[in-house]
Design a protein around this motif. Structure first.
Motif, PDB file in Angstrom:
ATOM      1  N   TRP A 136       0.833  -1.203   0.000  1.00 47.99           N
ATOM      2  CA  TRP A 136       0.000   0.000   0.000  1.00 47.99           C
ATOM      3  C   TRP A 136       0.868   1.255   0.000  1.00 47.99           C
ATOM      4  N   ILE A 137       1.892   1.293   0.847  1.00 44.53           N
ATOM      5  CA  ILE A 137       2.751   2.475   0.919  1.00 44.53           C
ATOM      6  C   ILE A 137       3.599   2.600  -0.339  1.00 44.53           C
ATOM      7  N   TYR A 138       4.130   1.477  -0.843  1.00 43.45           N
ATOM      8  CA  TYR A 138       4.840   1.545  -2.117  1.00 43.45           C
ATOM      9  C   TYR A 138       3.953   2.207  -3.179  1.00 43.45           C
ATOM     10  N   ASN A 139       2.721   1.731  -3.286  1.00 44.84           N
ATOM     11  CA  ASN A 139       1.831   2.235  -4.332  1.00 44.84           C
ATOM     12  C   ASN A 139       1.464   3.694  -4.105  1.00 44.84           C
ATOM     13  N   GLU A 140       1.258   4.076  -2.856  1.00 42.61           N
ATOM     14  CA  GLU A 140       0.949   5.468  -2.548  1.00 42.61           C
ATOM     15  C   GLU A 140       2.092   6.376  -2.984  1.00 42.61           C
ATOM     16  N   MET A 141       3.320   5.929  -2.743  1.00 43.21           N
ATOM     17  CA  MET A 141       4.475   6.729  -3.132  1.00 43.21           C
ATOM     18  C   MET A 141       4.648   6.774  -4.647  1.00 43.21           C
ATOM     19  N   VAL A 142       4.363   5.672  -5.314  1.00 48.72           N
ATOM     20  CA  VAL A 142       4.442   5.663  -6.776  1.00 48.72           C
ATOM     21  C   VAL A 142       3.509   6.720  -7.354  1.00 48.72           C
ATOM     22  N   GLU A 143       2.279   6.783  -6.850  1.00 49.13           N
ATOM     23  CA  GLU A 143       1.323   7.764  -7.358  1.00 49.13           C
ATOM     24  C   GLU A 143       1.752   9.184  -6.997  1.00 49.13           C
ATOM     25  N   LEU A 144       2.300   9.365  -5.802  1.00 43.67           N
ATOM     26  CA  LEU A 144       2.775  10.690  -5.410  1.00 43.67           C
ATOM     27  C   LEU A 144       3.892  11.148  -6.352  1.00 43.67           C
ATOM     28  N   LEU A 145       4.844  10.248  -6.636  1.00 39.85           N
ATOM     29  CA  LEU A 145       5.980  10.614  -7.483  1.00 39.85           C
ATOM     30  C   LEU A 145       5.553  10.861  -8.922  1.00 39.85           C
ATOM     31  N   SER A 146       4.546  10.128  -9.376  1.00 37.47           N
ATOM     32  CA  SER A 146       4.078  10.298 -10.753  1.00 37.47           C
ATOM     33  C   SER A 146       3.316  11.590 -10.940  1.00 37.47           C
ATOM     34  N   GLU A 147       2.655  12.067  -9.865  1.00 39.45           N
ATOM     35  CA  GLU A 147       1.741  13.186 -10.001  1.00 39.45           C
ATOM     36  C   GLU A 147       2.175  14.410  -9.206  1.00 39.45           C
ATOM     37  N   ALA A 148       3.437  14.439  -8.760  1.00 36.45           N
ATOM     38  CA  ALA A 148       3.940  15.596  -8.029  1.00 36.45           C
ATOM     39  C   ALA A 148       3.948  16.819  -8.936  1.00 36.45           C
ATOM     40  N   ALA A 149       4.084  17.993  -8.334  1.00 34.92           N
ATOM     41  CA  ALA A 149       4.157  19.223  -9.124  1.00 34.92           C
ATOM     42  C   ALA A 149       5.303  19.125 -10.131  1.00 34.92           C
ATOM     43  N   ASP A 150       6.373  18.473  -9.719  1.00 37.58           N
ATOM     44  CA  ASP A 150       7.497  18.177 -10.619  1.00 37.58           C
ATOM     45  C   ASP A 150       7.599  16.663 -10.699  1.00 37.58           C
ATOM     46  N   PRO A 151       6.896  16.023 -11.633  1.00 36.29           N
ATOM     47  CA  PRO A 151       6.811  14.556 -11.663  1.00 36.29           C
ATOM     48  C   PRO A 151       8.183  13.884 -11.733  1.00 36.29           C
ATOM     49  N   GLN A 152       8.261  12.719 -11.118  1.00 32.80           N
ATOM     50  CA  GLN A 152       9.495  11.941 -11.072  1.00 32.80           C
ATOM     51  C   GLN A 152       9.238  10.537 -11.618  1.00 32.80           C
ATOM     52  N   PRO A 153       8.998  10.401 -12.928  1.00 27.80           N
ATOM     53  CA  PRO A 153       8.652   9.080 -13.462  1.00 27.80           C
ATOM     54  C   PRO A 153       9.755   8.050 -13.302  1.00 27.80           C
ATOM     55  N   GLU A 154      11.037   8.475 -13.342  1.00 25.70           N
ATOM     56  CA  GLU A 154      12.122   7.516 -13.152  1.00 25.70           C
ATOM     57  C   GLU A 154      12.051   6.906 -11.754  1.00 25.70           C
TER      58      GLU A 154
END
Length: 343
Positions: free
Chosen positions: A117-135
């Motif tokens: 759950w936390i892994y997935n929450e962080m994945v979505e946060l990183l993908s959708e941040a103001a400055d996305p971090q797809p890597e």
């Protein structure tokens, strides 16, 4: 699991929330935490207050609340860490955000069992941040999926694994990578799911004829009729057969609509539109059209008509993760119907 799905229905905190009969304000969560300082649910109250402060744009106060929850430790600590990371990014404190992100990753990689759950929450946060971090999002996805496969996660985490696979495909797309075997498997499963869904759509959900669903020249929108919270009890009273499809409370109903919207989206819909239906408006519609209220297809025709006549009340799905949830709960989408633990 450390996600919001874990609840203590008879705890003083949940009794407090139920007794309000409405969405709590940040200061009410904070007051409850002060009044119950020794209660194990205090971190959860602080986290709820933190998200309310964040939604109001008070990221400094939100950060302080998440850090207070983190200091308490316990089962909510990782949820608090996610909040800390997001607030640091929202405040433009990128280096601190990266450090908090990496510390959480180290903790998760060492944790047994895997906290998907936390892994997935962080994945979505990183993908959708103001400055996305797809890597970074892709790295988190790969790590989580490796843990899930190595530990042979059970049924409880199967949906989270599927969500990670979908988010992996999204991250790879953001990076311009060609679809690989896993991406193609996700797409194939999505196609199967949506075909099954479209084969048993209840009245009020619509899509074009089967021949056009996946043709190159037949893009389609998914259309979902969503009754308001205020009208839902009367909706079930009029059409009790809907209980089998939607459950007997609004949260179960909202979860069913969320799953339908997700299947439309992953199955090829160009857009998913949630049409807000109201019984008074429906009654006026059937009187004007001469339709039988209980006839098959009437609600679907009403949804199509309402979408055209009241376009400003049609909601595009999904909303922004930090925006209000479409279900009228008053919570952020990502902490309500967009929470993977609820899907």
């Amino acid at each position: 699991m450390n996600g919001p799905a874990a609840r203590h229905a008879d705890s003083p905190y949940d009794i407090f929330l139920a007794g309000l009969g409405r969405r709590a304000r940040a200061e009410e969560y904070e007051q409850w935490a002060r009044d119950h300082d020794g209660d194990p649910e205090v971190p959860r109250a602080l986290i709820h207050a933190g998200w309310e402060r964040s939604q109001a744009g008070d990221h400094e106060q939100a950060l302080a609340l998440f850090r207070r929850a983190l200091e308490r430790g316990g089962e909510q600590a990782r949820n608090a860490r996610v909040g800390v990371v997001e607030q640091l990014y929202m405040l433009g404190r990128t280096d601190e955000g990266h450090a908090a992100r990496d510390a959480l990753r180290a903790e998760l990689d060492a944790a047994v069992p895997a906290d998907l759950w936390i892994y997935n929450e962080m994945v979505e946060l990183l993908s959708e941040a103001a400055d996305p971090q797809p890597e970074a999002a892709l790295e988190w996805c790969e790590a989580a999926l490796a843990r899930a496969d190595a530990e042979n996660v059970g049924e409880d985490d199967a949906d989270l694994r599927q969500s990670l696979l979908i988010n992996r495909s999204v991250a790879r797309g953001q990076l311009g990578l060609k679809p690989d075997e896993l991406d193609r498997a996700v797409e194939a499963e999505a196609d199967t799911d949506v075909l099954e869904l479209l084969g048993r759509l209840p009245d009020g959900l619509s899509a074009p004829p089967a021949a056009d669903r996946f043709s190159d020249e037949g893009p389609f929108d998914g259309l979902i009729l969503r009754w308001t919270r205020a009208d839902f009890p009367e909706v079930l009273g009029r059409w009790p057969q809907l209980t089998a499809e939607y459950g007997d409370d609004y949260e179960t109903y909202a979860a069913a609509l969320q799953r339908s919207a997700h299947r439309f989206s992953t199955g090829g819909a160009v857009r998913v539109r949630m049409v807000t239906g109201m019984l008074a408006d429906f009654d006026a519609y059937v009187r004007h059209r001469g339709d039988a209220p209980d006839a098959p297809g009437t609600r679907t025709r009403y949804a199509t008509w309402r979408d055209a006549e009241a376009a400003d009340e049609t909601l595009l799905w999904p909303p922004a993760r930090n925006g209000p949830c479409w279900c009228e709960s008053g919570r952020k989408y990502k902490k309500c119907c967009g929470d993977p633990a609820r899907n």
